[in-house]
Design a protein around this motif. Sequence first.
Motif: not given
Length: 498
Positions: A262-265, A309-311, A324-329, A410-412
């Motif tokens: 599980t990839h969360g915080t 995820g917090s990184a 945004s976190s999603a923009e990391s991709k 979330g990060a998955s």
Amino acid sequence: MNNKHILVIDAGTTGIRVLIYNERNHILAQAYTEFPNYHPAEDRVEQDANEIWAATQQMMDKALDFLSLRLNDMSCIGITNQRATTVIWDKATGEPVSRAIVWQDTRTASRVEELQPEWAEKVYQRTGWALAPVYSSLSIEWILNNEPGVKERAQRGELAFGTIDSWLVYCLTGGANHVISASNASVTGSYDLTTGQWYEEWLSALDIPLSMFPEVCDDSGEIGRTDERVTGGSVPISGVIADQHAALFAQGCIEPGMAKCTHGTGTFLDLLIGEEPKIDTNSGICCQIAWRHKGKTLYALQGYAGCTGSAIQWLRDGLQIIDSSAESKSVASQVPDNGGVYFVPALTGLSAPYWDPYARGTILGISPGTTRCHIVRATLEGIVYSVRDFITEMQKISGFDIKSIAVDGGASKNNLLVQFQADQLGVDIVRPRNVEATSLGAALMAGLGVGIWKNEKECFAVSRNRQLFKPLIDEATRETQYQTWKLAVERSRKWSKL
Ligand code: ADP
């Protein structure tokens, strides 16, 4: 066939979500609200158990209203919850004696240091968890010693201890049941995995009366029934399972050797190991009850990386190089590789297998050609390397060679992260369409408990949409990359104490 409804209470650290599932695992309704977390001091995190119960009732009403159904229209109730948060209440009135101490609270850190020499090895060996402030037993001790009059009341047998699952079952049953599910019991730092009993020697050393402790029940089965006078309906509570354990089940990890990540915080990797606990006190890996059903207990190993995820959040909020976190991709995808940049995301120290609270985030290999894209890419890769570090330990302890891992959290949702995980670990990664696995696990446990599904295999008979990521790099590249990471880790260690 379409009239079996399962109501799930997902009691997280920041909020309560109530979902209504049908027997095809589809979510028909959901309602969510946050409740306050209190921070009366830097090292303290508290919650008000009455506020949690009130939020639960409101969200149950809201989800039922959405479908114009009543509680009695539900076949059963499942609960999944934040682990180790400690509530103590009066058995006669049901009134909590203080605020709940949340699993993130570190007020007992100095007590841990004090107990370390005599107890660290012993309690790890028995409870499966390294001695740490997250232990509910230490939170209980703190409340007993610091809230006026509470110790005496506990000694007179007037008080009950429970985690959030116990508290919700107690409230839902109108005070009839004081229980804790096996998965939750095993993460209180009070339960002896080797005997299947509360760890009396330890509790008595802390001067905690055993009379406070709940009965340990199965995670799936006849756990209790809601009190009509309190909830407006009389419905079986038939699944109660801690959050990570629920996700493990939801991912279909029902055979030893199967794992979910599980990839969360932070990132939790859980590996089902079978009917015997395996504890290695040098590893920093936790052993816990995955779940208990019909008296049969299954165990799991758990590895944890605190800053993943917090990184990504730090790239967004601290460094401000993504929106945004999603923009990391998309940002990381603008470069073909990390350009020699390695990022050890030890922003709050390193967990298993290093256990170095003084390590700090370290970015290495920056050259004139380095761009933010490389740094973002190195962050996603760093998350995966952190997992590889402890998965090696878990394979050693369990004797299982992990071939495939199911991801959620979330990060998955980040394809680049997941593909790199497949590449670097050299295993298949599968990702379900719905990456919110926790509530599904509770729904399945509850349905299993009342016979909607006859056994674990039947729970997964409905085929689910899953995406497969296969490793695409060769062994030599994988190893060179990983050895470079190890060198980077060495440079990050003990940094804040040099
Ligand atoms: P938790 O349950 O721990 O609160 P979630 O499962 O909701 O966590 O996941 C949130 C975390 O996932 C955040 O730390 C966020 O940075 C990260 N995250 C969310 N979406 C993405 C994404 N597309 N790529 C990378 N990280 C992401």
